[in-house]
Design a protein around this motif. Structure first.
Motif, PDB file in Angstrom:
ATOM      1  N   LEU A   1       3.098  -6.226  -5.311  1.00 43.49           N
ATOM      2  CA  LEU A   1       3.044  -5.387  -6.503  1.00 43.49           C
ATOM      3  C   LEU A   1       3.747  -4.044  -6.289  1.00 43.49           C
ATOM      4  CD1 LEU A   1      -0.586  -6.073  -7.761  1.00 43.49           C
ATOM      5  CD2 LEU A   1       1.551  -6.816  -8.800  1.00 43.49           C
ATOM      6  N   LEU A   2       3.523  -3.435  -5.127  1.00 39.12           N
ATOM      7  CA  LEU A   2       4.186  -2.161  -4.847  1.00 39.12           C
ATOM      8  C   LEU A   2       5.706  -2.322  -4.756  1.00 39.12           C
ATOM      9  CD1 LEU A   2       1.700  -0.653  -2.242  1.00 39.12           C
ATOM     10  CD2 LEU A   2       2.103   0.125  -4.595  1.00 39.12           C
ATOM     11  N   LEU A   3       6.159  -3.384  -4.119  1.00 36.71           N
ATOM     12  CA  LEU A   3       7.598  -3.628  -4.041  1.00 36.71           C
ATOM     13  C   LEU A   3       8.191  -3.920  -5.411  1.00 36.71           C
ATOM     14  CD1 LEU A   3       8.035  -5.728  -0.790  1.00 36.71           C
ATOM     15  CD2 LEU A   3       9.049  -3.516  -1.303  1.00 36.71           C
ATOM     16  N   PHE A   4       7.462  -4.667  -6.221  1.00 38.89           N
ATOM     17  CA  PHE A   4       7.962  -4.987  -7.559  1.00 38.89           C
ATOM     18  C   PHE A   4       8.127  -3.712  -8.399  1.00 38.89           C
ATOM     19  CE2 PHE A   4       7.670  -6.409 -11.953  1.00 38.89           C
ATOM     20  CZ  PHE A   4       8.646  -7.397 -11.958  1.00 38.89           C
ATOM     21  N   GLN A   5       7.216  -2.767  -8.229  1.00 40.25           N
ATOM     22  CA  GLN A   5       7.333  -1.505  -8.952  1.00 40.25           C
ATOM     23  C   GLN A   5       8.594  -0.738  -8.544  1.00 40.25           C
ATOM     24  OE1 GLN A   5       3.756   0.685  -8.225  1.00 40.25           O
ATOM     25  NE2 GLN A   5       2.592  -0.385  -9.808  1.00 40.25           N
ATOM     26  N   GLN A   6       8.987  -0.865  -7.289  1.00 39.97           N
ATOM     27  CA  GLN A   6      10.136  -0.110  -6.789  1.00 39.97           C
ATOM     28  C   GLN A   6      11.470  -0.796  -7.064  1.00 39.97           C
ATOM     29  OE1 GLN A   6      10.086   2.991  -5.384  1.00 39.97           O
ATOM     30  NE2 GLN A   6       7.919   2.978  -5.965  1.00 39.97           N
ATOM     31  N   VAL A   7      11.554  -2.109  -6.806  1.00 44.27           N
ATOM     32  CA  VAL A   7      12.857  -2.782  -6.861  1.00 44.27           C
ATOM     33  C   VAL A   7      12.926  -3.917  -7.885  1.00 44.27           C
ATOM     34  CG1 VAL A   7      13.479  -2.192  -4.502  1.00 44.27           C
ATOM     35  CG2 VAL A   7      12.246  -4.305  -4.941  1.00 44.27           C
ATOM     36  N   LYS A   8      11.919  -4.059  -8.680  1.00 41.42           N
ATOM     37  CA  LYS A   8      11.843  -5.092  -9.734  1.00 41.42           C
ATOM     38  C   LYS A   8      12.106  -6.498  -9.179  1.00 41.42           C
ATOM     39  CE  LYS A   8      10.977  -2.028 -12.843  1.00 41.42           C
ATOM     40  NZ  LYS A   8       9.617  -1.747 -13.036  1.00 41.42           N
ATOM     41  N   TYR A   9      13.057  -7.222  -9.748  1.00 37.11           N
ATOM     42  CA  TYR A   9      13.230  -8.633  -9.398  1.00 37.11           C
ATOM     43  C   TYR A   9      13.990  -8.866  -8.086  1.00 37.11           C
ATOM     44  CZ  TYR A   9      11.245  -9.697 -13.880  1.00 37.11           C
ATOM     45  OH  TYR A   9      10.394  -9.795 -14.941  1.00 37.11           O
ATOM     46  N   ALA A  10      14.403  -7.816  -7.417  1.00 38.94           N
ATOM     47  CA  ALA A  10      15.052  -7.980  -6.121  1.00 38.94           C
ATOM     48  C   ALA A  10      14.046  -8.375  -5.043  1.00 38.94           C
ATOM     49  CB  ALA A  10      15.753  -6.691  -5.712  1.00 38.94           C
ATOM     50  N   VAL A  11      12.777  -8.339  -5.382  1.00 36.88           N
ATOM     51  CA  VAL A  11      11.727  -8.719  -4.445  1.00 36.88           C
ATOM     52  C   VAL A  11      11.613 -10.243  -4.305  1.00 36.88           C
ATOM     53  CG1 VAL A  11       9.747  -8.831  -6.013  1.00 36.88           C
ATOM     54  CG2 VAL A  11       9.422  -8.028  -3.708  1.00 36.88           C
ATOM     55  N   VAL A  12      12.169 -10.990  -5.236  1.00 35.98           N
ATOM     56  CA  VAL A  12      12.040 -12.449  -5.239  1.00 35.98           C
ATOM     57  C   VAL A  12      12.642 -13.103  -3.992  1.00 35.98           C
ATOM     58  CG1 VAL A  12      12.628 -14.567  -6.495  1.00 35.98           C
ATOM     59  CG2 VAL A  12      11.843 -12.552  -7.745  1.00 35.98           C
ATOM     60  N   PRO A  13      13.846 -12.748  -3.536  1.00 38.27           N
ATOM     61  CA  PRO A  13      14.354 -13.362  -2.302  1.00 38.27           C
ATOM     62  C   PRO A  13      13.461 -13.092  -1.085  1.00 38.27           C
ATOM     63  CG  PRO A  13      16.135 -12.278  -3.456  1.00 38.27           C
ATOM     64  CD  PRO A  13      14.874 -11.902  -4.161  1.00 38.27           C
ATOM     65  N   GLY A  14      12.930 -11.897  -0.996  1.00 41.28           N
ATOM     66  CA  GLY A  14      12.007 -11.583   0.094  1.00 41.28           C
ATOM     67  C   GLY A  14      10.741 -12.402   0.011  1.00 41.28           C
ATOM     68  N   LEU A  15      10.255 -12.614  -1.206  1.00 40.54           N
ATOM     69  CA  LEU A  15       9.071 -13.438  -1.412  1.00 40.54           C
ATOM     70  C   LEU A  15       9.323 -14.872  -0.957  1.00 40.54           C
ATOM     71  CD1 LEU A  15       6.255 -13.941  -2.677  1.00 40.54           C
ATOM     72  CD2 LEU A  15       7.430 -14.294  -4.851  1.00 40.54           C
ATOM     73  N   VAL A  16      10.484 -15.394  -1.275  1.00 44.91           N
ATOM     74  CA  VAL A  16      10.833 -16.754  -0.873  1.00 44.91           C
ATOM     75  C   VAL A  16      10.874 -16.861   0.652  1.00 44.91           C
ATOM     76  CG1 VAL A  16      12.677 -18.486  -0.912  1.00 44.91           C
ATOM     77  CG2 VAL A  16      12.044 -17.287  -3.008  1.00 44.91           C
ATOM     78  N   VAL A  17      11.472 -15.885   1.311  1.00 46.13           N
ATOM     79  CA  VAL A  17      11.548 -15.900   2.778  1.00 46.13           C
ATOM     80  C   VAL A  17      10.150 -15.847   3.399  1.00 46.13           C
ATOM     81  CG1 VAL A  17      12.312 -14.575   4.792  1.00 46.13           C
ATOM     82  CG2 VAL A  17      13.859 -14.932   2.883  1.00 46.13           C
ATOM     83  N   ILE A  18       9.289 -15.005   2.869  1.00 44.64           N
ATOM     84  CA  ILE A  18       7.933 -14.895   3.398  1.00 44.64           C
ATOM     85  C   ILE A  18       7.170 -16.201   3.214  1.00 44.64           C
ATOM     86  CG2 ILE A  18       5.704 -13.756   3.058  1.00 44.64           C
ATOM     87  CD1 ILE A  18       7.245 -11.191   2.458  1.00 44.64           C
ATOM     88  N   LEU A  19       7.265 -16.805   2.039  1.00 47.72           N
ATOM     89  CA  LEU A  19       6.552 -18.058   1.793  1.00 47.72           C
ATOM     90  C   LEU A  19       7.070 -19.184   2.684  1.00 47.72           C
ATOM     91  CD1 LEU A  19       6.134 -17.965  -2.085  1.00 47.72           C
ATOM     92  CD2 LEU A  19       4.411 -17.536  -0.330  1.00 47.72           C
TER      93      LEU A  19
END
Length: 109
Positions: A78-96
């Protein structure tokens, strides 16, 4: 520091339990309810403290990590989404993907 305290508490309780069991066995032998050497020898307190306490403390940290991971993950996301919006999605995929591989290796490795 917490691991040291947990280890000391667990070792102390194992030692106390071992001393109580030994005192009961000696009392039973003294009263005549048991013959010396007729009962099987209980595991040495030293062996239990040396080899069983460490893995039990490790299990406590593993369970704590499993319990708290979803809360940490969602709050950071949530904090990352507030800062960089949808650019957090690739990082989310890598983490999962990394967590999935880690879980598979833990189960099958």
């Amino acid at each position: 520091r917490i691991s040291l305290r947990l280890g000391s508490a667990l070792r102390g309780s194992v030692l106390e339990r071992g001393l109580k069991v030994r005192a009961c066995q000696e009392h039973a032998e003294a009263v005549g309810q048991g013959e010396p050497g007729s009962q099987q020898e209980a595991p040495s307190v030293y062996n239990v403290i040396s080899f069983d306490v460490g893995p039990n403390i490790d299990i406590i940290w593993i369970l704590l990590g499993l319990w708290i991971f979803p809360f940490q993950f969602i709050s950071v996301l949530l904090l990352l989404f507030q800062q960089v919006k949808y650019a957090v999605v690739p990082g989310l995929v890598v983490i999962l993907v990394a967590k999935t591989i880690s879980g598979v290796l833990l189960v099958y490795g």
